[in-house]
Design an enzyme around this catalytic site. Sequence first.
Site, PDB file in Angstrom:
ATOM      1  N   HIS A 192      -3.549  -5.175   0.414  1.00 51.28           N
ATOM      2  CA  HIS A 192      -2.964  -5.669   1.679  1.00 51.28           C
ATOM      3  C   HIS A 192      -3.025  -7.195   1.696  1.00 51.28           C
ATOM      4  O   HIS A 192      -3.992  -7.793   2.211  1.00 51.28           O
ATOM      5  CB  HIS A 192      -3.732  -5.110   2.875  1.00 51.28           C
ATOM      6  CG  HIS A 192      -3.493  -3.662   3.136  1.00 51.28           C
ATOM      7  ND1 HIS A 192      -2.555  -3.210   4.031  1.00 51.28           N
ATOM      8  CD2 HIS A 192      -4.069  -2.563   2.592  1.00 51.28           C
ATOM      9  CE1 HIS A 192      -2.576  -1.883   4.045  1.00 51.28           C
ATOM     10  NE2 HIS A 192      -3.475  -1.468   3.176  1.00 51.28           N
ATOM     11  N   GLU A 199      -1.598  -9.269   3.526  1.00 57.32           N
ATOM     12  CA  GLU A 199      -1.491  -9.862   4.864  1.00 57.32           C
ATOM     13  C   GLU A 199      -2.852 -10.260   5.430  1.00 57.32           C
ATOM     14  O   GLU A 199      -2.942 -11.171   6.268  1.00 57.32           O
ATOM     15  CB  GLU A 199      -0.790  -8.900   5.837  1.00 57.32           C
ATOM     16  CG  GLU A 199      -1.546  -7.626   6.178  1.00 57.32           C
ATOM     17  CD  GLU A 199      -1.260  -6.462   5.239  1.00 57.32           C
ATOM     18  OE1 GLU A 199      -1.469  -5.305   5.642  1.00 57.32           O
ATOM     19  OE2 GLU A 199      -0.838  -6.735   4.095  1.00 57.32           O
ATOM     20  N   CYS A 256       0.833  -1.194   0.000  1.00 53.91           N
ATOM     21  CA  CYS A 256       0.000   0.000   0.000  1.00 53.91           C
ATOM     22  C   CYS A 256       0.878   1.258   0.000  1.00 53.91           C
ATOM     23  O   CYS A 256       1.433   1.614  -1.030  1.00 53.91           O
ATOM     24  CB  CYS A 256      -0.963  -0.027   1.185  1.00 53.91           C
ATOM     25  SG  CYS A 256      -2.340   1.131   1.013  1.00 53.91           S
TER      26      CYS A 256
END
Length: 565
Positions: free
Chosen positions: A525, A527, A398
């Site tokens: 993102h 994750e 990001c």
Amino acid sequence: MKYVLVTGGVVSGLGKGVTASSIGVVLKACGLRVTSVKIDPYLNTDAGTMSPFEHGEVFVLDDGGEVDLDLGNYERFLDITLTRDNNITTGKIYQSVLDKERRGDYLGKTVQVVPHITDAIKNWIERVSTISVDGKDGPPDICVIELGGTVGDIESMPFIEALRQLSFSIGKDNFCLIHVSLIPVLGVVGEQKTKPTQHSVRELRALGLTPDLLVCRSAQPLREGTKEKLSQFCHVPAGNILNIHDVPNIWHVPLLLRNQNAHDAILKQLDCLSIAITPNLEKWTNMAETYDNLTGCVKVALVGKYTGLSDSYLSVVKALLHACIAYSLKPSVEWIAASDLEDESAKLTPEAHCSAWDNLKNSDCVLVPGGFGDRGVPGMILAAKYARENSIPYLGICLGMQISVIEFSRSALGMERANSTEFDAETPEPVVIFMPEGSRTYMGSTMRLGCRRTFFQTPDCISSKLYRNSSYVDERHRHRYEVNPDVIGKLEGAGLQFVGRDESGKRMEILELPDHPYYVGVQFHPEYKSRPGRPSPPFVGLILAASGRLQEHLSQLRKSEPQAP
């Protein structure tokens, strides 16, 4: 529907989220379908506008919900996909009730905490608990509810009352209350003190709720004498007093509960023993033991804004852990405050500046995660420049991707004032700009949020190969600013390749530097979707590049592809 309520007492931060997630894991291993609800008593509508220093990271769901980080624990532990409604806040409840009042739904009645607020809470829980979160048809069997904060907080009183009413209306066979409390050790004698837990249980009982199980947090295993004392004064059978002592890693927690037959106690309370099977936690046992026995290490320089609180980057750290475990490595995260890398820091705090650069240069790879605001940006740019020029594996997420675009524009294109309009609204060379999908007026729920599709532009890029040669990937987003489409031609002409774009082709989602061992930036993102046993591909690429195994891995992926006839 069966409900398991997890409350906390004495102090906050005992690990109720991990406890609730672990209870879900054990029940799921018994063959039951499990969902989760997190109650946060704060007045915010959601976690979207809260500072990471205040409340840890904001976790983003597929539907764009910005929620408490504990929902990330639920998704990772239970491998489920939750919705924004699985996170209940005081703000959401009061807003829904006030909207009804304004519409006249209450027919002129005086709107009160009881029954209107408590009814709204009960109705919300009962509605959300029936939503399938595991991809299967039909409602789940059990809903694990975690009540945030500690018993006695004034903010949580309406929720306590609503849950008391819920337990009464559905009957004891459908409701199990688990209270998590602290067992401290005071003085050199080392005696485990039960009085804080006694007071906490007494307060809970005064509010109309009686715990069926106690989960005691302690540094060392609970002594039998301590357990007997708790049973006597808290009116909980000794067999229902569980202990979660400090363990090397949180994957041991479901095993601790299983070993103490927590599932039997919960299922007996819920009258589910007849439909449950013996829990199979072989995968969890392997993960926990593998992590404990790892010797190989990879040093990751995490250069961010919020490094003073590790929970600010909880999902990033978990994604690193998942990737490392999958390839028998142990992550060693070097927390580097981006501002310490800046030239100004060399004058004001020379020791911190020197230490930050030493940590960066001694790391195997560099990771720049997401964030908002201009603090620390010059330091992140220096970190990206160092990684690019010295062939150090780099992953920008990001903001980290935007940082790499700014740095490359300045260094490779000679655009000395290249910047993001987020940091310099008057920059003459805007390479990152505010994109139209959002609002400048309100901070909450105005971003490009939730799961969006990214299309690979070429199958020959590293990212496509890491995603097993898929033509597209669905990942979660949370941002307002993006790479300026007007500068893409210049950047690609200088060697920076945008290998992933959205369906319109105007939003840049993935960048790579082809002549670099691993230089990847992603606007999304990754994750948030990383899971134990199913690590996120960008993190896998970073860890394998840092350990010199990326090309070997890509070759193995090519060999495993189905061959054309």
